[in-house]
Design a protein around this motif. Structure first.
Motif, PDB file in Angstrom:
ATOM      1  N   MET A   1       9.422  33.284  32.422  1.00 36.77           N
ATOM      2  CA  MET A   1      10.455  33.195  33.442  1.00 36.77           C
ATOM      3  C   MET A   1      11.567  32.289  32.944  1.00 36.77           C
ATOM      4  N   ASP A   2      12.757  32.730  33.091  1.00 38.65           N
ATOM      5  CA  ASP A   2      13.927  31.954  32.679  1.00 38.65           C
ATOM      6  C   ASP A   2      14.125  30.791  33.642  1.00 38.65           C
ATOM      7  N   ARG A   3      14.329  29.600  33.094  1.00 39.29           N
ATOM      8  CA  ARG A   3      14.517  28.396  33.909  1.00 39.29           C
ATOM      9  C   ARG A   3      15.670  28.565  34.901  1.00 39.29           C
ATOM     10  N   SER A   4      16.742  29.269  34.521  1.00 41.23           N
ATOM     11  CA  SER A   4      17.888  29.426  35.407  1.00 41.23           C
ATOM     12  C   SER A   4      17.559  30.258  36.636  1.00 41.23           C
ATOM     13  N   ASP A   5      16.473  31.073  36.571  1.00 41.68           N
ATOM     14  CA  ASP A   5      16.074  31.874  37.726  1.00 41.68           C
ATOM     15  C   ASP A   5      15.298  31.069  38.762  1.00 41.68           C
ATOM     16  N   SER A   6      14.661  29.987  38.336  1.00 37.54           N
ATOM     17  CA  SER A   6      13.788  29.275  39.257  1.00 37.54           C
ATOM     18  C   SER A   6      14.320  27.920  39.705  1.00 37.54           C
ATOM     19  N   VAL A   7      15.191  27.331  38.916  1.00 38.97           N
ATOM     20  CA  VAL A   7      15.685  26.000  39.242  1.00 38.97           C
ATOM     21  C   VAL A   7      17.180  26.092  39.552  1.00 38.97           C
ATOM     22  N   PRO A   8      17.553  25.678  40.745  1.00 38.10           N
ATOM     23  CA  PRO A   8      18.979  25.743  41.070  1.00 38.10           C
ATOM     24  C   PRO A   8      19.773  24.775  40.184  1.00 38.10           C
ATOM     25  N   SER A   9      20.971  25.176  39.855  1.00 33.09           N
ATOM     26  CA  SER A   9      21.841  24.295  39.082  1.00 33.09           C
ATOM     27  C   SER A   9      22.265  23.118  39.949  1.00 33.09           C
ATOM     28  N   GLU A  10      22.823  22.108  39.291  1.00 30.55           N
ATOM     29  CA  GLU A  10      23.349  20.972  40.066  1.00 30.55           C
ATOM     30  C   GLU A  10      24.406  21.443  41.047  1.00 30.55           C
ATOM     31  N   ARG A  11      25.227  22.386  40.591  1.00 31.97           N
ATOM     32  CA  ARG A  11      26.282  22.931  41.457  1.00 31.97           C
ATOM     33  C   ARG A  11      25.679  23.634  42.671  1.00 31.97           C
ATOM     34  N   ASP A  12      24.654  24.481  42.442  1.00 30.10           N
ATOM     35  CA  ASP A  12      23.994  25.176  43.555  1.00 30.10           C
ATOM     36  C   ASP A  12      23.397  24.188  44.543  1.00 30.10           C
ATOM     37  N   ALA A  13      22.775  23.140  44.018  1.00 33.35           N
ATOM     38  CA  ALA A  13      22.172  22.124  44.884  1.00 33.35           C
ATOM     39  C   ALA A  13      23.246  21.399  45.692  1.00 33.35           C
ATOM     40  N   LEU A  14      24.379  21.118  45.053  1.00 38.94           N
ATOM     41  CA  LEU A  14      25.464  20.435  45.753  1.00 38.94           C
ATOM     42  C   LEU A  14      26.068  21.330  46.831  1.00 38.94           C
ATOM     43  N   VAL A  15      26.256  22.609  46.524  1.00 39.05           N
ATOM     44  CA  VAL A  15      26.778  23.555  47.517  1.00 39.05           C
ATOM     45  C   VAL A  15      25.815  23.645  48.697  1.00 39.05           C
ATOM     46  N   LEU A  16      24.523  23.744  48.421  1.00 36.64           N
ATOM     47  CA  LEU A  16      23.527  23.798  49.489  1.00 36.64           C
ATOM     48  C   LEU A  16      23.570  22.526  50.335  1.00 36.64           C
ATOM     49  N   THR A  17      23.692  21.389  49.699  1.00 35.98           N
ATOM     50  CA  THR A  17      23.788  20.122  50.433  1.00 35.98           C
ATOM     51  C   THR A  17      25.034  20.100  51.310  1.00 35.98           C
ATOM     52  N   ALA A  18      26.168  20.601  50.795  1.00 31.85           N
ATOM     53  CA  ALA A  18      27.393  20.654  51.584  1.00 31.85           C
ATOM     54  C   ALA A  18      27.207  21.565  52.794  1.00 31.85           C
ATOM     55  N   LEU A  19      26.578  22.727  52.588  1.00 35.13           N
ATOM     56  CA  LEU A  19      26.353  23.653  53.711  1.00 35.13           C
ATOM     57  C   LEU A  19      25.390  23.060  54.740  1.00 35.13           C
ATOM     58  N   GLU A  20      24.381  22.344  54.277  1.00 34.43           N
ATOM     59  CA  GLU A  20      23.475  21.665  55.212  1.00 34.43           C
ATOM     60  C   GLU A  20      24.231  20.589  55.986  1.00 34.43           C
ATOM     61  N   SER A  21      25.157  19.915  55.330  1.00 32.54           N
ATOM     62  CA  SER A  21      25.967  18.896  56.007  1.00 32.54           C
ATOM     63  C   SER A  21      26.853  19.524  57.077  1.00 32.54           C
ATOM     64  N   VAL A  22      27.392  20.715  56.792  1.00 31.96           N
ATOM     65  CA  VAL A  22      28.182  21.420  57.793  1.00 31.96           C
ATOM     66  C   VAL A  22      27.312  21.714  59.013  1.00 31.96           C
ATOM     67  N   GLN A  23      26.091  22.185  58.785  1.00 26.71           N
ATOM     68  CA  GLN A  23      25.183  22.494  59.891  1.00 26.71           C
ATOM     69  C   GLN A  23      24.842  21.233  60.692  1.00 26.71           C
ATOM     70  N   THR A  24      24.553  20.159  59.995  1.00 22.80           N
ATOM     71  CA  THR A  24      24.236  18.898  60.663  1.00 22.80           C
ATOM     72  C   THR A  24      25.424  18.397  61.476  1.00 22.80           C
ATOM     73  N   PHE A  25      26.630  18.503  60.892  1.00 21.90           N
ATOM     74  CA  PHE A  25      27.854  18.117  61.596  1.00 21.90           C
ATOM     75  C   PHE A  25      28.046  18.974  62.837  1.00 21.90           C
ATOM     76  N   SER A  26      27.849  20.274  62.692  1.00 18.40           N
ATOM     77  CA  SER A  26      27.986  21.197  63.822  1.00 18.40           C
ATOM     78  C   SER A  26      26.999  20.845  64.934  1.00 18.40           C
ATOM     79  N   ASP A  27      25.783  20.539  64.564  1.00 14.24           N
ATOM     80  CA  ASP A  27      24.779  20.141  65.555  1.00 14.24           C
ATOM     81  C   ASP A  27      25.195  18.859  66.281  1.00 14.24           C
TER      82      ASP A  27
END
Length: 156
Positions: A1-27
């Motif tokens: 299995m290619d590592r890029s398929d299973s481990v999110p990049s730093e960028r992906d993790a940061l984008v996910l964190t930003a989207l979670e922050s939007v949800q938390t802010f909305s709540d």
């Protein structure tokens, strides 16, 4: 299995964190407005109308009943009922349009403005304090980010 398929990049993790922050802010915003609705003994649509009028007033914009209906995504009949209810409660007036006397604009009463800021003023001051540490460039980025998220959510 290619590592890029299973481990999110730093960028992906940061984008996910930003989207979670939007949800938390909305709540948090939902909780704040729920509390304000209770404090002001007002339903969600009525408070949303007051908020819209406060913001548009701050920008020097006139608001017609159609503008309010579009913003709230409600029918003409529902808009009329809302305006009747808020007028009867002393929250707004229907005044002649400054440029077209055949149409009407919606104007907050001084009492409505005072009540809104009595309930929202402390929260607004706390939000201003939370923004104080950010420099102008960071604030511009925040404004751009929130505007972009608003446009996506609105389907623009």
């Amino acid at each position: 299995m290619d590592r890029s398929d299973s481990v999110p990049s730093e960028r992906d993790a940061l984008v996910l964190t930003a989207l979670e922050s939007v949800q938390t802010f909305s709540d948090a915003m939902d909780r704040m407005y729920a509390e304000m609705r209770g404090d002001m003994d007002m339903n969600a649509t009525d408070l949303a109308a007051i908020r819209m009028l406060v913001i548009r007033e701050r920008h020097g914009e006139v608001v017609k009943p159609h503008d309010l209906a579009t913003h709230l995504a409600i029918s003409t009949a529902s808009t009329t009922k809302l305006l009747d209810r808020l007028s009867a409660g002393g929250y707004l007036r229907r005044d002649p349009h400054p440029d077209d006397r055949r149409s009407r604009i919606i104007v907050l009463t001084d009492a409505a403005r005072a009540e809104f800021f009595r309930h929202f003023g402390a929260r607004l001051a706390a939000m201003r304090d939370a923004l104080a540490p950010y420099d102008d460039g960071e604030l511009r980025s925040i404004v751009r980010f929130l505007g972009d998220i608003e446009n996506v959510m609105a389907g623009d």
